[in-house]
Write a protein that holds these residues in place. Sequence first.
Motif, PDB file in Angstrom:
ATOM      1  N   GLY A 118       0.778  -1.232   0.000  1.00 43.55           N
ATOM      2  CA  GLY A 118       0.000   0.000   0.000  1.00 43.55           C
ATOM      3  C   GLY A 118       0.810   1.283   0.000  1.00 43.55           C
ATOM      4  O   GLY A 118       0.434   2.267   0.635  1.00 43.55           O
ATOM      5  N   ASN A 119       1.948   1.284  -0.694  1.00 44.69           N
ATOM      6  CA  ASN A 119       2.785   2.484  -0.785  1.00 44.69           C
ATOM      7  C   ASN A 119       3.327   2.939   0.573  1.00 44.69           C
ATOM      8  O   ASN A 119       3.560   4.136   0.787  1.00 44.69           O
ATOM      9  CB  ASN A 119       2.022   3.634  -1.453  1.00 44.69           C
ATOM     10  CG  ASN A 119       1.950   3.487  -2.960  1.00 44.69           C
ATOM     11  OD1 ASN A 119       2.933   3.125  -3.603  1.00 44.69           O
ATOM     12  ND2 ASN A 119       0.798   3.759  -3.528  1.00 44.69           N
ATOM     13  N   VAL A 120       3.547   1.994   1.471  1.00 42.76           N
ATOM     14  CA  VAL A 120       4.094   2.355   2.781  1.00 42.76           C
ATOM     15  C   VAL A 120       5.426   3.084   2.645  1.00 42.76           C
ATOM     16  O   VAL A 120       5.639   4.137   3.262  1.00 42.76           O
ATOM     17  CB  VAL A 120       4.255   1.098   3.667  1.00 42.76           C
ATOM     18  CG1 VAL A 120       5.119   1.397   4.890  1.00 42.76           C
ATOM     19  CG2 VAL A 120       2.897   0.589   4.103  1.00 42.76           C
ATOM     20  N   ILE A 121       6.336   2.554   1.839  1.00 39.51           N
ATOM     21  CA  ILE A 121       7.673   3.152   1.739  1.00 39.51           C
ATOM     22  C   ILE A 121       7.614   4.580   1.187  1.00 39.51           C
ATOM     23  O   ILE A 121       8.190   5.509   1.785  1.00 39.51           O
ATOM     24  CB  ILE A 121       8.615   2.266   0.904  1.00 39.51           C
ATOM     25  CG1 ILE A 121       8.760   0.866   1.541  1.00 39.51           C
ATOM     26  CG2 ILE A 121       9.982   2.933   0.733  1.00 39.51           C
ATOM     27  CD1 ILE A 121       9.397   0.845   2.912  1.00 39.51           C
ATOM     28  N   PRO A 122       6.934   4.840   0.070  1.00 44.28           N
ATOM     29  CA  PRO A 122       6.890   6.221  -0.430  1.00 44.28           C
ATOM     30  C   PRO A 122       6.159   7.199   0.489  1.00 44.28           C
ATOM     31  O   PRO A 122       6.375   8.415   0.377  1.00 44.28           O
ATOM     32  CB  PRO A 122       6.148   6.090  -1.771  1.00 44.28           C
ATOM     33  CG  PRO A 122       6.283   4.664  -2.157  1.00 44.28           C
ATOM     34  CD  PRO A 122       6.307   3.905  -0.880  1.00 44.28           C
ATOM     35  N   LEU A 123       5.307   6.694   1.384  1.00 48.12           N
ATOM     36  CA  LEU A 123       4.522   7.589   2.232  1.00 48.12           C
ATOM     37  C   LEU A 123       5.115   7.773   3.630  1.00 48.12           C
ATOM     38  O   LEU A 123       4.494   8.381   4.496  1.00 48.12           O
ATOM     39  CB  LEU A 123       3.083   7.073   2.339  1.00 48.12           C
ATOM     40  CG  LEU A 123       2.284   7.122   1.032  1.00 48.12           C
ATOM     41  CD1 LEU A 123       0.912   6.490   1.202  1.00 48.12           C
ATOM     42  CD2 LEU A 123       2.153   8.550   0.520  1.00 48.12           C
ATOM     43  N   LEU A 124       6.340   7.279   3.825  1.00 45.92           N
ATOM     44  CA  LEU A 124       7.023   7.499   5.099  1.00 45.92           C
ATOM     45  C   LEU A 124       7.434   8.954   5.254  1.00 45.92           C
ATOM     46  O   LEU A 124       7.423   9.735   4.291  1.00 45.92           O
ATOM     47  CB  LEU A 124       8.279   6.614   5.166  1.00 45.92           C
ATOM     48  CG  LEU A 124       8.051   5.108   5.221  1.00 45.92           C
ATOM     49  CD1 LEU A 124       9.371   4.380   5.001  1.00 45.92           C
ATOM     50  CD2 LEU A 124       7.425   4.700   6.553  1.00 45.92           C
ATOM     51  N   ALA A 125       7.824   9.327   6.461  1.00 46.53           N
ATOM     52  CA  ALA A 125       8.363  10.666   6.680  1.00 46.53           C
ATOM     53  C   ALA A 125       9.660  10.815   5.897  1.00 46.53           C
ATOM     54  O   ALA A 125      10.496   9.903   5.898  1.00 46.53           O
ATOM     55  CB  ALA A 125       8.620  10.898   8.167  1.00 46.53           C
ATOM     56  N   PRO A 126       9.835  11.939   5.208  1.00 52.29           N
ATOM     57  CA  PRO A 126      11.060  12.133   4.430  1.00 52.29           C
ATOM     58  C   PRO A 126      12.313  11.948   5.284  1.00 52.29           C
ATOM     59  O   PRO A 126      12.394  12.450   6.401  1.00 52.29           O
ATOM     60  CB  PRO A 126      10.935  13.582   3.945  1.00 52.29           C
ATOM     61  CG  PRO A 126       9.462  13.850   3.934  1.00 52.29           C
ATOM     62  CD  PRO A 126       8.912  13.088   5.093  1.00 52.29           C
ATOM     63  N   GLY A 127      13.241  11.191   4.755  1.00 46.66           N
ATOM     64  CA  GLY A 127      14.499  10.971   5.456  1.00 46.66           C
ATOM     65  C   GLY A 127      14.526   9.758   6.356  1.00 46.66           C
ATOM     66  O   GLY A 127      15.589   9.410   6.881  1.00 46.66           O
ATOM     67  N   THR A 128      13.371   9.100   6.556  1.00 50.71           N
ATOM     68  CA  THR A 128      13.335   7.929   7.448  1.00 50.71           C
ATOM     69  C   THR A 128      13.332   6.607   6.689  1.00 50.71           C
ATOM     70  O   THR A 128      13.369   5.545   7.309  1.00 50.71           O
ATOM     71  CB  THR A 128      12.087   7.958   8.351  1.00 50.71           C
ATOM     72  OG1 THR A 128      10.910   7.781   7.548  1.00 50.71           O
ATOM     73  CG2 THR A 128      11.992   9.264   9.131  1.00 50.71           C
ATOM     74  N   GLU A 129      13.299   6.679   5.374  1.00 51.27           N
ATOM     75  CA  GLU A 129      13.094   5.460   4.588  1.00 51.27           C
ATOM     76  C   GLU A 129      14.170   4.402   4.855  1.00 51.27           C
ATOM     77  O   GLU A 129      13.862   3.222   5.049  1.00 51.27           O
ATOM     78  CB  GLU A 129      13.050   5.799   3.092  1.00 51.27           C
ATOM     79  CG  GLU A 129      11.904   6.714   2.697  1.00 51.27           C
ATOM     80  CD  GLU A 129      12.287   8.197   2.697  1.00 51.27           C
ATOM     81  OE1 GLU A 129      11.538   8.993   2.133  1.00 51.27           O
ATOM     82  OE2 GLU A 129      13.355   8.526   3.265  1.00 51.27           O
ATOM     83  N   SER A 130      15.434   4.811   4.851  1.00 48.23           N
ATOM     84  CA  SER A 130      16.503   3.832   5.049  1.00 48.23           C
ATOM     85  C   SER A 130      16.444   3.237   6.452  1.00 48.23           C
ATOM     86  O   SER A 130      16.713   2.045   6.646  1.00 48.23           O
ATOM     87  CB  SER A 130      17.873   4.465   4.790  1.00 48.23           C
ATOM     88  OG  SER A 130      18.121   5.530   5.693  1.00 48.23           O
ATOM     89  N   ALA A 131      16.071   4.057   7.449  1.00 49.76           N
ATOM     90  CA  ALA A 131      15.949   3.550   8.819  1.00 49.76           C
ATOM     91  C   ALA A 131      14.833   2.529   8.916  1.00 49.76           C
ATOM     92  O   ALA A 131      14.956   1.512   9.612  1.00 49.76           O
ATOM     93  CB  ALA A 131      15.702   4.699   9.791  1.00 49.76           C
ATOM     94  N   VAL A 132      13.731   2.761   8.227  1.00 50.15           N
ATOM     95  CA  VAL A 132      12.618   1.810   8.245  1.00 50.15           C
ATOM     96  C   VAL A 132      13.038   0.484   7.625  1.00 50.15           C
ATOM     97  O   VAL A 132      12.761  -0.588   8.162  1.00 50.15           O
ATOM     98  CB  VAL A 132      11.390   2.396   7.519  1.00 50.15           C
ATOM     99  CG1 VAL A 132      10.324   1.315   7.305  1.00 50.15           C
ATOM    100  CG2 VAL A 132      10.808   3.553   8.313  1.00 50.15           C
ATOM    101  N   VAL A 133      13.734   0.549   6.502  1.00 44.64           N
ATOM    102  CA  VAL A 133      14.195  -0.687   5.862  1.00 44.64           C
ATOM    103  C   VAL A 133      15.126  -1.453   6.802  1.00 44.64           C
ATOM    104  O   VAL A 133      15.029  -2.689   6.927  1.00 44.64           O
ATOM    105  CB  VAL A 133      14.882  -0.383   4.520  1.00 44.64           C
ATOM    106  CG1 VAL A 133      15.529  -1.639   3.947  1.00 44.64           C
ATOM    107  CG2 VAL A 133      13.872   0.184   3.522  1.00 44.64           C
ATOM    108  N   ARG A 134      16.006  -0.752   7.491  1.00 42.01           N
ATOM    109  CA  ARG A 134      16.911  -1.412   8.450  1.00 42.01           C
ATOM    110  C   ARG A 134      16.118  -2.073   9.574  1.00 42.01           C
ATOM    111  O   ARG A 134      16.418  -3.195   9.987  1.00 42.01           O
ATOM    112  CB  ARG A 134      17.901  -0.400   9.045  1.00 42.01           C
ATOM    113  CG  ARG A 134      19.003   0.023   8.103  1.00 42.01           C
ATOM    114  CD  ARG A 134      20.140   0.692   8.861  1.00 42.01           C
ATOM    115  NE  ARG A 134      19.705   1.838   9.665  1.00 42.01           N
ATOM    116  CZ  ARG A 134      19.621   3.082   9.211  1.00 42.01           C
ATOM    117  NH1 ARG A 134      19.915   3.348   7.934  1.00 42.01           N
ATOM    118  NH2 ARG A 134      19.247   4.064  10.006  1.00 42.01           N
ATOM    119  N   GLN A 135      15.106  -1.385  10.072  1.00 41.02           N
ATOM    120  CA  GLN A 135      14.293  -1.941  11.152  1.00 41.02           C
ATOM    121  C   GLN A 135      13.535  -3.184  10.691  1.00 41.02           C
ATOM    122  O   GLN A 135      13.440  -4.175  11.431  1.00 41.02           O
ATOM    123  CB  GLN A 135      13.315  -0.888  11.657  1.00 41.02           C
ATOM    124  CG  GLN A 135      13.952   0.285  12.381  1.00 41.02           C
ATOM    125  CD  GLN A 135      14.226  -0.032  13.844  1.00 41.02           C
ATOM    126  OE1 GLN A 135      13.328  -0.393  14.598  1.00 41.02           O
ATOM    127  NE2 GLN A 135      15.467   0.099  14.242  1.00 41.02           N
TER     128      GLN A 135
END
Length: 208
Positions: A118-135
Motif C-alpha cells: 500500500g505504498n508504505v515506503i513512499p509515504l514514510l516521513a522524508p528521510g526515514t526510509e533507510s531507517a525503516v528498511v533497516r528496522q
Amino acid sequence: MTGQPDRWAELTGGQAGEEYAQRFARLVESGHDIHGEAAFCAALLKPAARVLDAGCGTGRIAIRLAELGHHCTGVDVDSSMLAVARRDAPTQEWLLGDLARLDDLGLDPGFDLALAAGNVIPLLAPGTESAVVRQLAAALSPNGLLVTGMGLDAAHLPLAEPPVTIEEFDHWCTEAGLTLRQRYATWSGDPYEEGCGYAVSVHFRHDM
C-alpha cells in the motif's frame, strides 16, 4: 530522524480509517477481489508463519493472512486505521508505532516475512526510509522475506511525484543486508520491466 510528519499524515490528517475501510467494502460489494497482496504473500510462506504487517492500516491483509493460518502482527502510526483493525479482528495483535523505531515496540525478532504494502515506503516521513528498511530487516529471521509494493510514478501514487526511486530502495535494502529475489509489476505476478509504474519486490535477509 527528521521530525517531519509522514507523507500519509500530511495527506489524510491521520483520520482516514473509516473512509479507507468503506472504500474497500465498496470494492467487495462490487465483486472485486481485495486479497491480492495476501495471496501473493501466502504463496511464499510455510504453514503457520510469523508475519509482520508494517503499515498495516485497517488490517485487511493481516486479517486475511490470519484466516489462512499465519500469525500476524500489525503495526501502524495511524490510530484511526488501527481502530478499524482492532474492531474487525480484536484478538489479533495491533501495535501503534513508528516503523523507523520498531525496536521501541519490544517485538520478538524472527519474523518469516515482513510486508510493507500500500505504498508504505513512499509515504514514510522524508528521510526515514533507510531507517525503516533497516528496522524491517532486523525483525526478520535469517532468510526471512521483505515484501513491498510501491508506486514509482504519479499515476500509482497519491502524490504529485514519486519521492523514492527503485534504485534508492534497492540501495537501502542492500545496506540492511537484504538481497533482491524477485520483482513484479503487480501483486498478480505480472513481469516487471524497467519503466514500470509499480513494483512488487521480494528481498531476503541473507546471513549476517
